[in-house]
Design a protein around this motif. Structure first.
Motif, short mmCIF file in Angstrom:
data_model
loop_
_atom_site.label_atom_id
_atom_site.label_comp_id
_atom_site.label_asym_id
_atom_site.label_seq_id
_atom_site.Cartn_x
_atom_site.Cartn_y
_atom_site.Cartn_z
N GLN A 47 -120.64 -35.54 59.77
CA GLN A 47 -119.89 -35.36 61.01
C GLN A 47 -120.26 -36.51 61.94
O GLN A 47 -121.42 -36.68 62.29
CB GLN A 47 -120.19 -34.01 61.65
CG GLN A 47 -119.54 -32.85 60.93
CD GLN A 47 -119.53 -31.57 61.75
OE1 GLN A 47 -120.13 -31.50 62.81
NE2 GLN A 47 -118.83 -30.56 61.26
N LEU A 81 -114.54 -35.57 67.32
CA LEU A 81 -115.56 -35.27 66.31
C LEU A 81 -114.87 -35.20 64.95
O LEU A 81 -113.96 -34.41 64.74
CB LEU A 81 -116.26 -33.95 66.63
CG LEU A 81 -117.35 -33.52 65.63
CD1 LEU A 81 -118.45 -34.57 65.53
CD2 LEU A 81 -117.93 -32.17 66.03
N LEU A 82 -115.31 -36.04 64.02
CA LEU A 82 -114.66 -36.19 62.72
C LEU A 82 -115.61 -35.81 61.60
O LEU A 82 -116.82 -35.96 61.72
CB LEU A 82 -114.18 -37.63 62.53
CG LEU A 82 -113.31 -38.21 63.65
CD1 LEU A 82 -113.06 -39.69 63.40
CD2 LEU A 82 -112.00 -37.44 63.77
N GLU A 83 -115.02 -35.34 60.52
CA GLU A 83 -115.78 -35.04 59.31
C GLU A 83 -115.41 -36.06 58.24
O GLU A 83 -114.27 -36.16 57.83
CB GLU A 83 -115.46 -33.63 58.81
CG GLU A 83 -116.23 -33.22 57.58
CD GLU A 83 -115.88 -31.82 57.11
OE1 GLU A 83 -116.47 -30.85 57.63
OE2 GLU A 83 -115.00 -31.69 56.24
N LYS A 85 -115.85 -37.17 54.52
CA LYS A 85 -116.24 -36.61 53.23
C LYS A 85 -115.95 -37.62 52.13
O LYS A 85 -114.85 -38.17 52.05
CB LYS A 85 -115.48 -35.31 52.94
CG LYS A 85 -115.85 -34.67 51.61
CD LYS A 85 -115.10 -33.37 51.38
CE LYS A 85 -115.47 -32.75 50.04
NZ LYS A 85 -114.75 -31.47 49.82
N VAL A 97 -112.38 -32.31 63.18
CA VAL A 97 -113.05 -31.01 63.07
C VAL A 97 -112.30 -29.94 63.86
O VAL A 97 -112.08 -28.83 63.38
CB VAL A 97 -114.51 -31.12 63.54
CG1 VAL A 97 -115.18 -29.75 63.59
CG2 VAL A 97 -115.30 -32.06 62.63
N LYS A 98 -111.88 -30.25 65.06
CA LYS A 98 -111.22 -29.24 65.90
C LYS A 98 -109.76 -29.02 65.51
O LYS A 98 -109.29 -27.88 65.44
CB LYS A 98 -111.30 -29.64 67.38
CG LYS A 98 -110.68 -28.61 68.30
CD LYS A 98 -110.86 -28.95 69.77
CE LYS A 98 -110.25 -27.88 70.66
NZ LYS A 98 -110.42 -28.16 72.10
N SER A 100 -108.29 -29.84 62.62
CA SER A 100 -108.09 -29.63 61.17
C SER A 100 -106.97 -30.51 60.64
O SER A 100 -106.20 -30.10 59.76
CB SER A 100 -107.80 -28.15 60.88
OG SER A 100 -108.89 -27.34 61.25
N GLY A 170 -122.76 -36.77 65.01
CA GLY A 170 -121.78 -35.81 65.54
C GLY A 170 -122.38 -34.77 66.45
O GLY A 170 -122.40 -33.59 66.11
#
Length: 210
Positions: A47, A81-83, A85, A97-98, A100, A170
C-alpha cells in the motif's frame, strides 16, 4: 574412544554415503521459492502513495476518484492510497483502496479508473531507479505512466518523458491529537489539605491564614 564407538561412527558414515549414492535427489539442497523479499514475486502487495514532481505546477500524489478520473492531489488522501500488487516479476496492478478502481491506460495514453481489471489495460511494468523513484509503463502498449498536466483528466498530446514516481508508505496523516492533560497545580501549603487528599469541600485552616 573404544573400538565399539569407533566402529559405530564408521558404520554411521558408511550408511550416509550409501544413502547419497542410492538416493541422490534426497541429499540435494533446493532453494525456497519466493524467499527473497527484494524480488517482485506474484502476489506481493504494497500500500503506497505514488508521489511525483515531474513537470507539475505542484508536487502531487496520483489519485483515483470515485467517478474513474485520475488526477494529482497535493495532499495525501484516502483516494490517493493505492494498492500495488505484483502480477509477475516486474509487472504490477494498481488499485485505489477506497474507490476499488484499477488504474488503467487507454491506447492514447489517457489514465482512468476501472471497476473491472483488464490485463491489457491495467498491467504496468515497474522499473526501479537508483534514486528510489520508479517509472511505470503499460505492459501492453509500452506507454509511460504520467499524470495529466494541470490536474486535467485529458492527456497532453505533446510527447514527454516518463514521469518518476516515489512510492511512499501507505499511512494517512495522523488526526490531530486531543488537548493534552494539564499539569497538576502545586500544593497549597496554606491549606489543611495541601495534597488534596480530603477533597474540595475542606476549607482553609485558620492556623495558616495570614
Amino acid at each position: 574412544m573404544g573400538w565399539d564407538e569407533a566402529g559405530s561412527q564408521h558404520l554411521g558414515l558408511w550408511v550416509l554415503m550409501m544413502l547419497g549414492v542410492l538416493f541422490p535427489e534426497a541429499c540435494q539442497a533446493h532453494p525456497i521459492p519466493d524467499s527473497s523479499p527484494l524480488l517482485q514475486f506474484g502476489g506481493q502487495v504494497r500500500q503506497r502513495f505514488l508521489y511525483t514532481d515531474d513537470a507539475q505546477e505542484t508536487e502531487v500524489h496520483l489519485e483515483i476518484k470515485a467517478d474513474g478520473t485520475v488526477v494529482g492531489t497535493a495532499r495525501r488522501s484516502p483516494e490517493s492510497l493505492l494498492e500495488l500488487k505484483a502480477l509477475k516479476p516486474g509487472v504490477i496492478q494498481i488499485l485505489g483502496v477506497k474507490t476499488s478502481r484499477f488504474l488503467c491506460q487507454g491506447p492514447d495514453g489517457t489514465l482512468y479508473g476501472s471497476l473491472r481489471f483488464d490485463p491489457a489495460a491495467c498491467s504496468f511494468r515497474e522499473l526501479l531507479l537508483e534514486d528510489g523513484y520508479n517509472i511505470y509503463h503499460s505492459e501492453t502498449l509500452g506507454l509511460p505512466l504520467r499524470l495529466p498536466p494541470h490536474n486535467s483528466p485529458y492527456r497532453d498530446s505533446a510527447p514527454r518523458a516518463p514521469a518518476r514516481f516515489l512510492p511512499l508508505p501507505g499511512l494517512l496523516p495522523a488526526p490531530p491529537e486531543p488537548p493534552g492533560i494539564l499539569a497538576p497545580e502545586p500544593p497549597d501549603v496554606g491549606s489543611s489539605d495541601p495534597l488534596s487528599m480530603v477533597g474540595p469541600s475542606q476549607g482553609r485552616s485558620p492556623s495558616y491564614a495570614s
